[in-house]
Write an enzyme that holds these catalytic residues in place. Structure first.
Site, mmCIF file in Angstrom:
data_model
loop_
_atom_site.group_PDB
_atom_site.id
_atom_site.type_symbol
_atom_site.label_atom_id
_atom_site.label_comp_id
_atom_site.label_asym_id
_atom_site.label_seq_id
_atom_site.Cartn_x
_atom_site.Cartn_y
_atom_site.Cartn_z
ATOM 1 N N THR A 48 0.833 -1.210 0.000
ATOM 2 C CA THR A 48 0.000 0.000 0.000
ATOM 3 C C THR A 48 0.862 1.253 0.000
ATOM 4 O O THR A 48 0.543 2.234 -0.674
ATOM 5 C CB THR A 48 -0.965 -0.003 1.201
ATOM 6 O OG1 THR A 48 -1.785 -1.169 1.110
ATOM 7 C CG2 THR A 48 -1.844 1.237 1.223
ATOM 8 N N CYS A 49 1.956 1.206 0.729
ATOM 9 C CA CYS A 49 2.851 2.368 0.816
ATOM 10 C C CYS A 49 3.422 2.727 -0.560
ATOM 11 O O CYS A 49 3.508 3.899 -0.917
ATOM 12 C CB CYS A 49 3.984 2.095 1.805
ATOM 13 S SG CYS A 49 3.422 1.591 3.443
#
Length: 160
Positions: A48-49
């Site tokens: 996600t980062c």
């Protein structure tokens, strides 16, 4: 306890991942006399980062600056070499300052640590975004576990 709106950014030494290698900085240098959008992620190069969080701030950089942000910074409990490599991989250039809090000292002072030891990841940062003006917090948004809604670049832009 999580840092709150109106509180001062705590004093800490941090490392900045740069193309020239690690550079020591302090919270006083980073936040003093500036409007700073700081977002924290559980780890560099994580799904996600890398797919959403950091790219969103790179994309929204000009809009954040136009609304008054002097600095946009990304922080993770990783070392400065990893943060510099991740910044290069993500093409952040000079838009996003890549901050390494390798021992989670600053993260703990903010009350934003996340214990992922059971998953083999140690102490990390919760996913968050905060805005500080001259070292005073004016906005803080911490994600619920597994969520990515309140710490986005768009949410920070709305809060500026």
């Amino acid at each position: 306890m999580t840092i709150q709106v109106g509180e001062s950014i705590p004093s800490a030494k941090l490392m900045q991942g740069t193309a020239e290698g690690p550079k020591e900085t302090s919270t006083e240098e980073l936040f003093g006399g500036k409007t700073v959008v700081l977002f924290g992620v559980p780890g560099a190069f994580t799904p996600t980062c890398s797919a959403k969080h950091l790219p969103g701030f790179v994309t929204q950089y000009d809009a954040l600056r136009a609304k008054g942000a002097d600095v946009v910074a990304c922080m993770a409990v990783n070392d400065a070499f990893v943060m510099a490599a991740w910044g290069k991989d993500q093409g952040v250039g000079d838009k996003v300052v890549m901050i390494a809090d390798g021992s989670a000292e600053f993260t703990k002072k903010l009350g934003l640590e996340l214990d992922l030891t059971a998953r083999g990841l140690g102490i990390r940062s919760q996913r968050f975004a905060l805005i500080a003006k001259d070292g005073k917090v004016t906005h803080v948004a911490v994600e619920a576990p597994g969520a990515f809604e309140v710490s986005t670049a768009e949410a920070a832009l709305a809060a500026l």
